[in-house]
Write an enzyme that holds these catalytic residues in place. Structure first.
Site, PDB file in Angstrom:
ATOM      1  N   ARG A 156      24.486  63.949  47.239  1.00 29.33           N
ATOM      2  CA  ARG A 156      25.877  63.172  46.649  1.00 29.33           C
ATOM      3  C   ARG A 156      26.490  64.431  45.501  1.00 29.33           C
ATOM      4  NH1 ARG A 156      25.363  56.864  46.560  1.00 29.33           N
ATOM      5  NH2 ARG A 156      27.884  57.310  46.299  1.00 29.33           N
ATOM      6  N   VAL A 194      31.576  56.082  41.873  1.00 28.76           N
ATOM      7  CA  VAL A 194      30.787  56.495  40.923  1.00 28.76           C
ATOM      8  C   VAL A 194      30.682  58.475  40.696  1.00 28.76           C
ATOM      9  CG1 VAL A 194      29.213  55.295  40.847  1.00 28.76           C
ATOM     10  CG2 VAL A 194      28.149  56.726  42.761  1.00 28.76           C
ATOM     11  N   ASP A 195      31.538  59.006  40.905  1.00 25.55           N
ATOM     12  CA  ASP A 195      32.114  60.412  41.623  1.00 25.55           C
ATOM     13  C   ASP A 195      32.678  60.862  40.306  1.00 25.55           C
ATOM     14  OD1 ASP A 195      34.297  60.281  44.165  1.00 25.55           O
ATOM     15  OD2 ASP A 195      34.713  59.863  41.540  1.00 25.55           O
ATOM     16  N   HIS A 251      30.725  50.602  38.742  1.00 27.66           N
ATOM     17  CA  HIS A 251      29.500  50.709  39.419  1.00 27.66           C
ATOM     18  C   HIS A 251      28.592  51.986  39.065  1.00 27.66           C
ATOM     19  CE1 HIS A 251      30.374  48.669  43.541  1.00 27.66           C
ATOM     20  NE2 HIS A 251      30.793  48.135  42.395  1.00 27.66           N
ATOM     21  N   CYS A 269      10.568  59.524  33.039  1.00 29.64           N
ATOM     22  CA  CYS A 269      11.677  59.703  31.025  1.00 29.64           C
ATOM     23  C   CYS A 269      11.107  60.126  30.198  1.00 29.64           C
ATOM     24  CB  CYS A 269      11.453  57.863  31.084  1.00 29.64           C
ATOM     25  SG  CYS A 269      11.902  57.673  29.379  1.00 29.64           S
ATOM     26  N   CYS A 328       9.225  56.806  27.752  1.00 32.12           N
ATOM     27  CA  CYS A 328       7.648  56.207  28.495  1.00 32.12           C
ATOM     28  C   CYS A 328       7.675  57.365  29.518  1.00 32.12           C
ATOM     29  CB  CYS A 328       8.730  55.135  29.150  1.00 32.12           C
ATOM     30  SG  CYS A 328       9.619  55.344  30.445  1.00 32.12           S
ATOM     31  N   THR A 359      39.677  50.863  49.889  1.00 28.34           N
ATOM     32  CA  THR A 359      37.904  49.546  49.259  1.00 28.34           C
ATOM     33  C   THR A 359      38.027  48.638  50.423  1.00 28.34           C
ATOM     34  OG1 THR A 359      36.412  48.237  48.546  1.00 28.34           O
ATOM     35  CG2 THR A 359      38.875  48.002  47.344  1.00 28.34           C
ATOM     36  N   ASN A 372      45.626  50.855  52.527  1.00 31.11           N
ATOM     37  CA  ASN A 372      44.471  51.335  52.495  1.00 31.11           C
ATOM     38  C   ASN A 372      44.675  52.137  54.164  1.00 31.11           C
ATOM     39  OD1 ASN A 372      41.653  51.282  54.941  1.00 31.11           O
ATOM     40  ND2 ASN A 372      41.470  50.011  52.866  1.00 31.11           N
ATOM     41  N   PRO A 373      44.205  52.657  54.871  1.00 29.35           N
ATOM     42  CA  PRO A 373      44.459  53.350  56.807  1.00 29.35           C
ATOM     43  C   PRO A 373      44.663  51.899  57.266  1.00 29.35           C
ATOM     44  CG  PRO A 373      42.936  54.300  55.271  1.00 29.35           C
ATOM     45  CD  PRO A 373      43.105  53.635  54.086  1.00 29.35           C
TER      46      PRO A 373
HETATM   47  C1  BV8 Z   1      25.823  41.653  41.936  1.00 24.72           C
HETATM   48  C2  BV8 Z   1      26.664  52.729  43.710  1.00 24.72           C
HETATM   49  C3  BV8 Z   1      24.288  40.059  40.991  1.00 24.72           C
HETATM   50  C4  BV8 Z   1      25.739  52.958  43.831  1.00 24.72           C
HETATM   51  C5  BV8 Z   1      27.257  50.115  45.076  1.00 24.72           C
HETATM   52  C6  BV8 Z   1      28.842  37.798  45.619  1.00 24.72           C
HETATM   53  C7  BV8 Z   1      28.709  37.529  44.845  1.00 24.72           C
HETATM   54  C8  BV8 Z   1      27.987  38.544  43.961  1.00 24.72           C
HETATM   55  C9  BV8 Z   1      27.393  39.323  44.890  1.00 24.72           C
HETATM   56  C10 BV8 Z   1      27.126  38.980  46.351  1.00 24.72           C
HETATM   57  C11 BV8 Z   1      27.813  38.241  46.844  1.00 24.72           C
HETATM   58  N1  BV8 Z   1      27.633  38.268  48.051  1.00 24.72           N
HETATM   59  C12 BV8 Z   1      26.999  39.553  48.123  1.00 24.72           C
HETATM   60  C13 BV8 Z   1      26.633  40.010  47.621  1.00 24.72           C
HETATM   61  C14 BV8 Z   1      25.771  40.866  47.325  1.00 24.72           C
HETATM   62  C15 BV8 Z   1      26.263  42.595  47.219  1.00 24.72           C
HETATM   63  C16 BV8 Z   1      27.629  42.308  48.212  1.00 24.72           C
HETATM   64  O1  BV8 Z   1      27.561  42.936  47.277  1.00 24.72           O
HETATM   65  N2  BV8 Z   1      26.562  42.672  49.176  1.00 24.72           N
HETATM   66  C17 BV8 Z   1      27.465  43.336  50.618  1.00 24.72           C
HETATM   67  C18 BV8 Z   1      27.042  44.196  51.543  1.00 24.72           C
HETATM   68  C19 BV8 Z   1      27.694  41.794  51.041  1.00 24.72           C
HETATM   69  N3  BV8 Z   1      26.291  42.862  45.553  1.00 24.72           N
HETATM   70  C20 BV8 Z   1      25.849  42.636  44.552  1.00 24.72           C
HETATM   71  O2  BV8 Z   1      24.582  43.356  44.753  1.00 24.72           O
HETATM   72  C21 BV8 Z   1      26.506  43.671  43.435  1.00 24.72           C
HETATM   73  N4  BV8 Z   1      25.361  43.217  42.210  1.00 24.72           N
HETATM   74  O3  BV8 Z   1      25.892  41.173  42.722  1.00 24.72           O
HETATM   75  O4  BV8 Z   1      24.687  41.550  41.398  1.00 24.72           O
HETATM   76  C22 BV8 Z   1      23.701  39.770  40.291  1.00 24.72           C
HETATM   77  C23 BV8 Z   1      23.715  39.205  39.231  1.00 24.72           C
HETATM   78  C24 BV8 Z   1      22.577  39.322  38.013  1.00 24.72           C
HETATM   79  C25 BV8 Z   1      21.445  39.707  37.904  1.00 24.72           C
HETATM   80  C26 BV8 Z   1      20.813  40.432  38.603  1.00 24.72           C
HETATM   81  C27 BV8 Z   1      22.140  40.758  39.963  1.00 24.72           C
HETATM   82  C28 BV8 Z   1      25.771  45.604  43.254  1.00 24.72           C
HETATM   83  C29 BV8 Z   1      26.588  46.273  44.189  1.00 24.72           C
HETATM   84  C30 BV8 Z   1      27.007  47.294  43.853  1.00 24.72           C
HETATM   85  C31 BV8 Z   1      26.250  48.331  45.099  1.00 24.72           C
HETATM   86  N5  BV8 Z   1      26.687  49.700  44.685  1.00 24.72           N
HETATM   87  N6  BV8 Z   1      27.746  51.803  44.462  1.00 24.72           N
HETATM   88  C32 BV8 Z   1      25.848  53.991  44.627  1.00 24.72           C
HETATM   89  O5  BV8 Z   1      27.642  54.203  44.368  1.00 24.72           O
HETATM   90  O6  BV8 Z   1      25.549  54.869  45.194  1.00 24.72           O
HETATM   91  S1  BV8 Z   1      28.871  49.622  46.650  1.00 24.72           S
HETATM   92  C33 BV8 Z   1      28.943  51.017  46.995  1.00 24.72           C
HETATM   93  O7  BV8 Z   1      29.925  50.523  47.765  1.00 24.72           O
HETATM   94  C34 BV8 Z   1      29.751  51.586  46.871  1.00 24.72           C
HETATM   95  O8  BV8 Z   1      30.012  51.763  45.393  1.00 24.72           O
HETATM   96  C35 BV8 Z   1      31.621  51.196  47.830  1.00 24.72           C
HETATM   97  O9  BV8 Z   1      32.626  51.964  46.515  1.00 24.72           O
HETATM   98  C36 BV8 Z   1      31.020  50.829  47.835  1.00 24.72           C
HETATM   99  C37 BV8 Z   1      32.169  49.800  47.818  1.00 24.72           C
HETATM  100  O10 BV8 Z   1      32.709  50.533  49.537  1.00 24.72           O
HETATM  101  P1  BV8 Z   1      33.841  50.788  49.267  1.00 24.72           P
HETATM  102  O11 BV8 Z   1      34.051  51.382  48.176  1.00 24.72           O
HETATM  103  O12 BV8 Z   1      34.384  49.316  49.781  1.00 24.72           O
HETATM  104  O13 BV8 Z   1      33.671  51.711  50.560  1.00 24.72           O
HETATM  105  P2  BV8 Z   1      34.183  51.587  51.734  1.00 24.72           P
HETATM  106  O14 BV8 Z   1      33.230  52.649  52.481  1.00 24.72           O
HETATM  107  O15 BV8 Z   1      32.976  50.114  52.459  1.00 24.72           O
HETATM  108  O16 BV8 Z   1      35.168  51.419  52.391  1.00 24.72           O
HETATM  109  C38 BV8 Z   1      36.075  52.845  52.258  1.00 24.72           C
HETATM  110  C39 BV8 Z   1      37.404  51.741  52.144  1.00 24.72           C
HETATM  111  O17 BV8 Z   1      38.757  53.118  52.058  1.00 24.72           O
HETATM  112  C40 BV8 Z   1      37.579  51.391  53.879  1.00 24.72           C
HETATM  113  O18 BV8 Z   1      38.839  50.378  53.716  1.00 24.72           O
HETATM  114  C41 BV8 Z   1      38.608  52.806  54.492  1.00 24.72           C
HETATM  115  O19 BV8 Z   1      40.017  52.421  55.510  1.00 24.72           O
HETATM  116  C42 BV8 Z   1      39.120  53.096  53.313  1.00 24.72           C
HETATM  117  N7  BV8 Z   1      39.534  54.525  53.461  1.00 24.72           N
HETATM  118  C43 BV8 Z   1      39.665  55.185  54.258  1.00 24.72           C
HETATM  119  N8  BV8 Z   1      40.242  56.753  53.780  1.00 24.72           N
HETATM  120  C44 BV8 Z   1      41.054  56.474  53.047  1.00 24.72           C
HETATM  121  C45 BV8 Z   1      41.252  54.897  52.583  1.00 24.72           C
HETATM  122  N9  BV8 Z   1      41.589  54.694  51.536  1.00 24.72           N
HETATM  123  C46 BV8 Z   1      42.751  55.384  51.401  1.00 24.72           C
HETATM  124  N10 BV8 Z   1      43.066  56.404  51.577  1.00 24.72           N
HETATM  125  C47 BV8 Z   1      42.214  56.878  52.484  1.00 24.72           C
HETATM  126  N11 BV8 Z   1      42.310  58.382  52.520  1.00 24.72           N
END
Ligand code: BV8
Length: 244
Positions: free
Chosen positions: A69, A102-103, A118, A144, A147, A185, A210-211
């Site tokens: 990536r 994250v880009d 993120h 690291c 450590c 998103t 969003n599309p």
């Molecule tokens: C946490 C970094 C708690 C890594 C990523 C409720 C409340 C809190 C948490 C949760 C909850 N329910 C569930 C959870 C847990 C979880 C979660 O949300 N799970 C989901 C799947 C249900 N959340 C977490 O774990 C978060 N942490 O809540 O911690 C906690 C508190 C205290 C102590 C301990 C723990 C952390 C989540 C972060 C995960 N990391 N990224 C990496 O990148 O490798 S998330 C990852 O998904 C990316 O960052 C990405 O950005 C993100 C979201 O996805 P999108 O950006 O929306 O991308 P996607 O592909 O889904 O969609 C793209 C969209 O673009 C589409 O709609 C498409 O139509 C559109 N599109 C396409 N082309 C275009 C376009 N739009 C415009 N123009 C275009 N040309």
């Protein structure tokens, strides 16, 4: 044609809060999270790789994914969507840009007030202590220097908490803004996806670009179908009164 009411809301806005997701980088050639990962990675689900468990299970595999990536992003450039948001920041009194990506492309496009919700692909941290470190990137799994534990990419994985300052600043911006734009998103990942609701609750004008409509589309005042790279320059033209 963009809704005149949205353009007018942006003209009058004191504070605009923007949330972006992977979709805004799609036109820079960066695959979104939910599209099938191309090539080597199509057999892996990002949801299974972006977790501490996946890293502990196979740190070399996770590092290979993040290096792949990093190489994609290093070869990419900001697109008209990123650049339009950087220009929008110059046109409104205050703009807070919260990105799930994250880009680093928003900063490269010239945006200044960016919150990397993120983390960042190009930051490396100690897996044990969490601190930012510099590593010899040649090792399959870098260590690291302090450590000796595993080094890890400086991103927030599923199941990990959002960095406190990023969380506080983003929540404050959503609760203070007059206009909230949710761009590229799927609104599936929390707590990022909860920001729009915070804005709506304090009666900001909320719009998504969003599309296709997302699961939150009916919570938005405007759901604008289209690609960020086309819609955002049009929004900017409308705002600066220069209709194309
Ligand atoms: C946490 C970094 C708690 C890594 C990523 C409720 C409340 C809190 C948490 C949760 C909850 N329910 C569930 C959870 C847990 C979880 C979660 O949300 N799970 C989901 C799947 C249900 N959340 C977490 O774990 C978060 N942490 O809540 O911690 C906690 C508190 C205290 C102590 C301990 C723990 C952390 C989540 C972060 C995960 N990391 N990224 C990496 O990148 O490798 S998330 C990852 O998904 C990316 O960052 C990405 O950005 C993100 C979201 O996805 P999108 O950006 O929306 O991308 P996607 O592909 O889904 O969609 C793209 C969209 O673009 C589409 O709609 C498409 O139509 C559109 N599109 C396409 N082309 C275009 C376009 N739009 C415009 N123009 C275009 N040309």
């Amino acid at each position: 044609m963009l809704p005149e009411a949205l353009i007018q809301a942006l003209r009058e806005a004191r504070h605009v809060c923007v949330l972006t997701g992977a979709g805004i980088s799609a036109e820079s050639g960066i695959p979104t999270f939910r599209e099938a990962q191309t090539g080597l990675w199509e057999k892996h689900d990002p949801m299974d790789l972006a977790t501490p468990e996946a890293f502990l299970r196979d740190p070399a595999l996770v590092w290979r994914w993040y290096r792949w990536r990093r190489s994609l992003v290093a070869g990419a450039t900001p697109n008209p969507g990123h650049r339009a948001l950087a220009q929008l920041e110059e046109l409104v009194p205050q703009l807070t840009l919260v990105t799930q990506n994250v880009d680093g492309l928003h900063v490269r496009a010239g945006s200044r007030n960016v919150i990397e919700f993120h983390g960042n692909l190009f930051v490396t941290r100690c897996f044990v202590e969490g601190c930012v470190i510099e590593v010899d990137d040649e090792a399959e799994v870098p260590s690291c220097p302090a450590c000796g534990g595993h080094a890890r990419p400086g991103v927030v994985w599923f199941g990990e908490a959002i960095p406190e300052q990023a969380l506080e600043r983003s929540f404050a911006a959503a609760q203070d803004c007059d206009v909230f734009l949710s761009i590229g998103t799927s609104s599936l990942v929390y707590p990022a996806a909860g920001l729009a609701e915070l804005a709506k609750r304090q009666r900001a004008v909320v719009a998504e670009i969003n599309p296709g409509p997302t699961g939150l589309a009916d919570r938005f005042d405007f759901a604008i179908p289209g690609k960020a790279g086309a819609v955002l320059p049009e929004l900017l033209a409308g705002l600066s009164g220069d209709r194309r």
